[in-house]
Design a protein around this motif. Structure first.
Motif, PDB file in Angstrom:
ATOM      1  N   ILE A  48       0.837  -1.060   0.154  1.00  0.00           N
ATOM      2  CA  ILE A  48      -0.122   0.072  -0.004  1.00  0.00           C
ATOM      3  C   ILE A  48       0.899   1.278   0.043  1.00  0.00           C
ATOM      4  O   ILE A  48       1.841   1.523   0.683  1.00  0.00           O
ATOM      5  N   ILE A  49       0.586   1.980  -1.154  1.00  0.00           N
ATOM      6  CA  ILE A  49       1.432   3.335  -1.005  1.00  0.00           C
ATOM      7  C   ILE A  49       0.662   4.376  -0.290  1.00  0.00           C
ATOM      8  O   ILE A  49      -0.704   4.518  -0.478  1.00  0.00           O
ATOM      9  N   ALA A  50       1.226   5.106   0.877  1.00  0.00           N
ATOM     10  CA  ALA A  50       0.448   5.744   1.817  1.00  0.00           C
ATOM     11  C   ALA A  50       0.731   7.210   1.821  1.00  0.00           C
ATOM     12  O   ALA A  50       1.721   7.637   1.405  1.00  0.00           O
ATOM     13  N   ARG A  51      -0.072   8.153   2.237  1.00  0.00           N
ATOM     14  CA  ARG A  51       0.293   9.607   2.078  1.00  0.00           C
ATOM     15  C   ARG A  51       0.917   9.714   3.544  1.00  0.00           C
ATOM     16  O   ARG A  51       1.865  10.540   3.504  1.00  0.00           O
ATOM     17  N   ASP A  52       0.664   9.016   4.584  1.00  0.00           N
ATOM     18  CA  ASP A  52       1.175   9.071   5.829  1.00  0.00           C
ATOM     19  C   ASP A  52       1.552   7.839   6.452  1.00  0.00           C
ATOM     20  O   ASP A  52       0.636   7.077   6.882  1.00  0.00           O
ATOM     21  N   THR A  53       2.578   7.302   6.101  1.00  0.00           N
ATOM     22  CA  THR A  53       3.193   5.971   6.540  1.00  0.00           C
ATOM     23  C   THR A  53       3.055   5.562   7.823  1.00  0.00           C
ATOM     24  O   THR A  53       2.457   4.561   8.398  1.00  0.00           O
ATOM     25  N   ALA A  54       3.406   6.741   8.677  1.00  0.00           N
ATOM     26  CA  ALA A  54       3.293   6.436  10.396  1.00  0.00           C
ATOM     27  C   ALA A  54       1.755   6.230  10.707  1.00  0.00           C
ATOM     28  O   ALA A  54       1.634   5.266  11.493  1.00  0.00           O
ATOM     29  N   ARG A  55       0.998   7.049  10.366  1.00  0.00           N
ATOM     30  CA  ARG A  55      -0.363   6.916  10.609  1.00  0.00           C
ATOM     31  C   ARG A  55      -0.860   5.621   9.953  1.00  0.00           C
ATOM     32  O   ARG A  55      -1.638   4.705  10.791  1.00  0.00           O
ATOM     33  N   LEU A  56      -0.665   5.265   8.826  1.00  0.00           N
ATOM     34  CA  LEU A  56      -1.287   4.011   8.437  1.00  0.00           C
ATOM     35  C   LEU A  56      -0.739   2.727   8.942  1.00  0.00           C
ATOM     36  O   LEU A  56      -1.301   2.009   9.152  1.00  0.00           O
TER      37      LEU A  56
ATOM     38  N   ALA B 185       0.482   2.392  12.087  1.00  0.00           N
ATOM     39  CA  ALA B 185      -0.214   2.441  13.349  1.00  0.00           C
ATOM     40  C   ALA B 185      -1.585   1.766  13.216  1.00  0.00           C
ATOM     41  O   ALA B 185      -1.906   1.171  13.984  1.00  0.00           O
ATOM     42  N   PHE B 186      -2.534   2.200  12.235  1.00  0.00           N
ATOM     43  CA  PHE B 186      -3.679   1.716  12.078  1.00  0.00           C
ATOM     44  C   PHE B 186      -3.819   0.157  11.948  1.00  0.00           C
ATOM     45  O   PHE B 186      -4.526  -0.481  12.569  1.00  0.00           O
TER      46      PHE B 186
END
Length: 155
Positions: free
Chosen positions: A9-17, A19-20
């Motif tokens: 998954i390419i994320a906008r916010d890797t830390a947030r995703l 953690a999710f």
């Protein structure tokens, strides 16, 4: 040898995703973080000056190394339309959970969303499944499913 290794998954916010997926769906860090760049990555991706950062998370229910969910980001991201369940290409990732409604509530509380309704469907051999499509905080679609044996009535 042939084996399934990971989904990315390419994320906008890797830390947030990251953690999710750890907190809400039980994925675990295996200590594989990435900070990748160089001519080989430019050639692989077809992008000049590509730079990828992120982490591999062990999917729940498997051994200590694979398969993983790879949550990465590029320094430069393109805007896209949000994923939909009926678009060609990869549509969703699925997790079998103990309780669909409890897991959906946790996803919603963590900033995710819901796509359709929670449904129950009968399957052969007296099996019943509960399903719902949800979204992670960045809009990626997650299928939640739980299965149970349905008691049969004796005459």
């Amino acid at each position: 040898m042939l084996r399934y290794v990971h989904t990315n998954i390419i994320a906008r916010d890797t830390a947030r995703l990251t953690a999710f997926y750890k907190e809400t769906l039980g994925c675990k860090s295996i200590g594989q973080t990435r900070d990748l760049r160089g001519p080989w990555l430019d050639r692989l991706t077809g992008l000049p000056h590509a730079h990828i950062t992120g982490e591999h998370l062990l999917l729940p229910g498997y051994d200590a190394t694979h398969p993983t969910l790879e949550i990465f980001s590029y320094d430069s991201l393109r805007n896209t339309l949000p994923p939909e369940v009926n678009l060609p290409g990869l549509a969703h990732i699925a997790f079998e959970v103990d309780d669909v409604q409890d897991t959906l509530a946790a996803i919603l509380a963590a900033g995710g969303g819901q796509v359709g309704e929670v449904v129950t469907a009968a399957y052969p051999n007296n099996m019943e499944a509960m399903f719902v499509y949800a979204r992670d905080p960045e809009g990626n679609i997650i299928e939640l499913q739980s299965w149970r044996q349905v008691a049969t009535t004796q005459s």
